[in-house]
Design a protein around this motif. Sequence first.
Motif, PDB file in Angstrom:
ATOM      1  N   VAL A   1      -5.392   4.320  -9.631  1.00 55.71           N
ATOM      2  CA  VAL A   1      -5.434   2.854  -9.668  1.00 55.71           C
ATOM      3  C   VAL A   1      -4.470   2.286 -10.704  1.00 55.71           C
ATOM      4  CG1 VAL A   1      -6.890   0.829  -9.987  1.00 55.71           C
ATOM      5  CG2 VAL A   1      -7.792   2.838  -8.801  1.00 55.71           C
TER       6      VAL A   1
ATOM      7  N   GLY B   1      -4.957   6.956  -2.489  1.00 54.55           N
ATOM      8  CA  GLY B   1      -4.879   5.879  -3.449  1.00 54.55           C
ATOM      9  C   GLY B   1      -3.490   5.308  -3.591  1.00 54.55           C
TER      10      GLY B   1
ATOM     11  N   THR C   1      -0.832   0.407  -9.607  1.00 55.08           N
ATOM     12  CA  THR C   1      -0.963  -1.056  -9.562  1.00 55.08           C
ATOM     13  C   THR C   1       0.325  -1.729 -10.011  1.00 55.08           C
ATOM     14  OG1 THR C   1      -3.362  -1.040  -9.859  1.00 55.08           O
ATOM     15  CG2 THR C   1      -2.198  -3.038 -10.514  1.00 55.08           C
TER      16      THR C   1
ATOM     17  N   GLY D   1     -11.175  -1.785  -8.109  1.00 58.10           N
ATOM     18  CA  GLY D   1     -10.263  -1.017  -7.262  1.00 58.10           C
ATOM     19  C   GLY D   1     -10.656   0.434  -7.165  1.00 58.10           C
TER      20      GLY D   1
ATOM     21  N   SER E   1      -2.161  -2.117  -4.325  1.00 54.29           N
ATOM     22  CA  SER E   1      -2.933  -2.575  -5.487  1.00 54.29           C
ATOM     23  C   SER E   1      -2.010  -3.430  -6.336  1.00 54.29           C
ATOM     24  CB  SER E   1      -3.460  -1.387  -6.297  1.00 54.29           C
ATOM     25  OG  SER E   1      -4.241  -1.839  -7.393  1.00 54.29           O
TER      26      SER E   1
END
Length: 937
Positions: free
Chosen positions: A498, A377, A502, A366, A537
């Motif tokens: 990330v 992001g 997530t 990712g 994500s």
Amino acid sequence: MSRSSPFIEHVYFNPPQPQEADSWWTRYKAQLTGLTDTARASVEADSRYILQHGILAADTSKLEEWSFRRSRTGLVMGSVQSGKTASMLGVSALAIDNGIDIIVVLAGTRLSLWRQTYERLVQQLDSGEETAQKIKRRLLCPPPGIALSEQVHSLATTYRLPPAQVRQRLSQCKPVIIVAMKQTDHLHALAASLRENVFSVVKELGRTAHMLVLDDEADDGSILDAVVESSQDPIYGRLKQIPRAIANLWDPPQGSPDNLFSTYIAYTATPQANLLQEGHNPLAPRDFLFSLRTPLDVGHPVDTSDPGNLNTPRSSTYPEVAGIRYYYTGGEVFYRRAEAAKLCVPTTDSVQQDLADAVRAFLVAGAIRLYRSGRLGPASAITKQFDTKDEAIASVASPHSMLYHPSAAIQHHFRGAEDVLLWAGIRDQATARGMLEAGDARLPQSLIDKLQADPAPWVQWLDKYRASARAIEDEFDVLPPAVFPDWQTIEALLIDEVIPGTRVAVVNSDPNADDRPAYAPIQDSETGKWRAARDISTIFVSGNVMARGLTLEGMTTALFQRSSTNPLADTQMQMQRWFGYRGSYIELCRVFASSDQLSLFRAYHDVDEAVRTAITERMMSGSPEPNVLQGLNFEATGKIAGIGNLPLSPGPRPFVTVINDSRQADPNADIVSGLFTRPSSDLTVGNVLRGRILDVPLELSEAAELLDSLSFADYQPGSKGFHADFWSGIEARANAVAPLSDSPFYRPPGKLGKGDQPRRACPYAIAAYLRLWAACLTRPITGLFVTGHPGALWSYADLKLKNAERPRFWVGIRYGDGATVSEGSLAQLPFKIRATTKMVIGGELKTTWGASDPNAGPDQYRGDVYFDYYHHRAVVPSNSSMAWRPSGSDGQILFYVNQHPGDLHPTIAVGVCLPAGGPEQFSATRAGATIVTKGLP
């Protein structure tokens, strides 16, 4: 020149074809903006092929071309996540342009799938604002206000077809388009609406009407399931009604108009159960079979200049000139072409270690994808607001997904999601469950602390991805090479974006789980501003619900911990959601599964490709319908009861039990005597003369010719029927790889008709098998295993080694204890033959190879199956637990000259011994066919 008045209505019995600029196909094609020119041409070419060779192949004015129900049924085979919906919509558009009146799309057995298909149909097939002009060009059922509403509507309301609108549209040759859920109640409601509101209009049309039913995921619910057939359970009982309820759309018990004709097309990536259906299922594909193509770097090219050219050569893949970014990355990539890239990772004995490794792989991938995108992001996107939906899409990184599949059990999905959070640092299971139920279970700060304390397990994934990229670039000639940031950049992205961005989510049928992934931006109802999609994500923990239709966008990582004591190819093929169009980041993809499971996945792909090739060859050259293939360690499907396993090979020691009548001279005696005019030698073991053997063995093709030369008065199988089609289908697959020089494989003596029922130990089938073996030495034919090694796939074999190990066949005559043969051509040979006295009843041998002495010493005779070993001084196997001779060994053809006292003529019996290492195939059959147990070596 006269001009038509604009105030005069013109009524056409055969309406003129729509202008290209206003056709349904033109509007649909304009929506395929994400496809390359080649891919669009492929969709069009395949859609036109299905239209012309399937939907319009029968003339409604010729009732003999239709069933007595005025219906036709067929099947279209796609690939998992390859674009079947694009084909269905393309076929629909062309069908409407060519006068099809009613389109029914059966869009899955779940609400989420139904809505997903409905939304796509509205966006692409029925595109544009809901203007008065759009409303007049068709009747869409249900209308968007009902289909996409969160309000609950009755099924009668959902599938209401206003008679006045139906009459108006059909009289103007405008289509009725219906999107229905494949559940019994929905289908009954739709059937009632058709009977009450459409059939009467059709009856009064004064012309034929044509209904097209497109069944998405047609192996799910549209088949009389083996469990269903044996169950009285009320839920399964309702499922059992689905196939009949579908057929009732055009053929209800109350009857349908005589001028209504219907075509049903089953769309599926896993057609095993569909092809194995018995005739009592009204949805069995009786009239046509088609296969869709996928883009790769090999295959026959698509005719982009003329997609309507239906005679263009076809293959299962076509070259995509735009490169790997637009390739379909299915089994051919994951399990064969990209093997050096190590996309498949065998799991260990530690569930916790595998989970940790997979999640780290996902998060590092990712970060790399985020770096390459240069966009916002997932953590920053949570709070960011945008003025427009397009801005939200363009500003935020593309979705990045992982699938964790712990088992089929729903309770294991929630526990699996909890395990992810616990590994990441959540303090206890109750806290993890609360986060999941709240719907926003983000990875915690504690995982960032773990990363900073011990980065080594994370850094290794950067090195692995770089190595994978080099392997991919070498295999697929990729330029320019993939770009990778340094570790410091990746670490910063992991920490800032990330990991905190997530989410962990459970997707299954539990009411506490998410309905489906959310990849569309969300508008704030109060401010009007837009926020990024929820699943930018996400680690999805799921089971069977993800095996049907729902797509995980941007999926790079799969952890498959599910196992089965009775693996089913169609079920597990559907679970491979890592297939798709992932060429732009394929080096970052990983599938974590046990070594045994990965071997099964490879085998599923291999037999799947074989069926696909067989259907393609049928489309191009009319070869027989494909066999449904499986393996010794997996079955094709569990949806059909009583599945058997029909092997291709004749087995290690086939003995032909048919024998000619001793009252007539046996022509096979002349075959043997002619053969033994060649140099031969006595074979003596333990000071006993056992027989005679040729000094030079036969090659595969010579052995095949010898067996084909044998003839039997009471056994003449023909060139038609199952056995002939069986071999013809295998031959077509072999010829698809490279043209054959020695064909046909199967050469029965009965040149016309079906002839006698073929036997398991048939000399002509053994000859066909030997020709296939010879052909396999020069080509990697899919769908074949290796005898003696049931898990090994022929298409993965080292053909140089296979050629070095190719068997020759020693030919001998085994002497018996009877009288010396004294008449006929055998008596003219320069050696004396003592006849055997094997028992024969009704033209059938009752004894074959005879006894074998497992305790025989080096100078003693072990048995006839080792007859030739004593001639070329090979070491006789020390035990007989494996019937096959070892790979690389020679085989033998052993003749017996049989003559009892009082027999007028000697007759010939023959047995064959085969080494392991040859081609094998396992065809799934309905109950009653030959069954091979899993324990067979």
